[in-house]
Scaffold this active site. Sequence first.
Site, mmCIF file in Angstrom:
data_model
loop_
_atom_site.group_PDB
_atom_site.id
_atom_site.type_symbol
_atom_site.label_atom_id
_atom_site.label_comp_id
_atom_site.label_asym_id
_atom_site.label_seq_id
_atom_site.Cartn_x
_atom_site.Cartn_y
_atom_site.Cartn_z
ATOM 1 C CB CYS A 1 39.431 -4.882 0.239
ATOM 2 S SG CYS A 1 38.754 -6.402 -0.484
ATOM 3 C CE LYS B 1 43.637 -4.311 2.426
ATOM 4 N NZ LYS B 1 43.334 -5.301 1.375
ATOM 5 C CD GLU C 1 41.025 -3.196 -3.200
ATOM 6 O OE1 GLU C 1 42.105 -3.687 -2.827
ATOM 7 O OE2 GLU C 1 39.916 -3.774 -3.070
#
Length: 540
Positions: free
Chosen positions: A406, A356, A285
């Site tokens: 994440c 995301k 990320e």
Amino acid sequence: MTAGRLAGAAPVALALGAGLLQAWSVAWPWGLELAPWLRRGEPAGWLQVASLAVAVSLLARSPHARALLLRALAFASAWLAAVFAWLYTSMHVYGGMAAPLAAAAVLLLALFLALDYALVAWLWWRWRPVAPWAAALAFAAAWTLAELARGVLWTGFPWGAGGYAQVEVLGGLAPWLGVYGLGALAALAAAWLALARGVAWLAGAAVVALAWGWPGSGAWLQAHLPQTTQPAGWLPVRLLQGAIPQDEKFDTERGIERALRWYGQALVRAAQTPQLAGGLVVAPETAIPLLPQDVPADYWAELAGAIRQGQAAVLMGLPLGSLAEGYTNSVVGWRPGAAPQGGPHAAARADYRYDKHHLVPFGEFVPPGFRWFVDLMVMPMGDFERGALPQRALDWGGQRIAPHVCYEDLFGEELAAAFREPAQAPTVLVNVSNIAWFGDGVAIDQHRGIARLRALELGRPMLRATNTGATAAIDHRGRVLAELPRGVPGELDAVVQGRQGLTPYARWASRWGLAPVAAVALLLWALALGAGARPRRVGP
């Protein structure tokens, strides 16, 4: 009077201690190791059951409602504060918030989330069935509903759910029941130990001792349950870990220059490595901590050229967008031969893109009314745009590769959305993370355990490329095949087996999310109450 106060305080203190043990059971944080039952960084399912049994016993013996609520809040708030104490590091060490305010924020968050558990504990205590088996069943159902509430309400924050402590013991059931199902079984065992008597207690204790005390119980369970997925070929991978210190990551003179150099060299080298032909290279990320248009054009030219002429596909995390169109926390991908020519917008013209979906409150968007709280911290944050659910996978090397970013891997029901169409379901899962925000502590171990549980639930290998750890390759049975040392730059090579077919969990979660878990919990609670509940006096 003093003796009476001490007697009343003792159960609360015991509840606090049990809550701490509940948190540490998810990933033991201390150097003391009593192998194989207590290993640093690893889950301890027996400790989770034992500490929860203490809590159930304290709740069941509460003389009145006020005592019950104090004990429930003490247990749940201590557990939750300890399980995500690393938030203090992100707010104080890296966010610049004053230490007392950061500590208070963690405690207030824990106390707020603990209200779910206090409420269901009161309902269970108020109408607890007389029969021990029914009372234990009702508690397991109540506990599961509280876990669901924490995982769904207020954008959801299910970090440290009890089921994660059971990956080594009950993990074989994860493809059928999911993490909340594992937590329910553990809660049932804990409640039985706390409530049963005589021969029934001895029988239950023997089962618990066998399941949680025998080191090979989890492997035995997996070996004797039917396989629900099938092999789908092998994929060579290289996972990159730049180990850029968080306090330097967005510094133009240190972290950014270092990240561009390290990841650029590693990606070019990996894309042209013969052993990775037909394979995949993954950078974490925000590996490139700049918008693509802010990166030198010759950087993209060299990277795109190496990938275009190379033999491996590349996935890399970086932010995308502009002030006019909004920003996303994204993963971009290139396949050999498909990578565009260089230039400042090469990343925007990537062969693959994932945005995301599940954003982090206060990190990636500011909840209404909390701008003042964000202003207390000095860290690069903003409001990101939310990606769709589900998004297409990257087709490469005979695999369908699905990335996520994440803490999105906390939400198995959201990852399962990509499995609605079995023929298009991912065969390999990829997580890119940067949890250097939380230091070099137990958060890394906890996140690895979360990834192991997701691999089990969905029956897919999980690849993890992170900035500081845990960068690891995990197979579809939740076993860590290889892992880099944390906090140091490195490149991890592994070969993983893609999987096809759907686990029972993937089938029901992809269609109905967590609704079946809630429905079963409510049904079991109703059945337990039907066995004969006794209302209790609601005292002070």
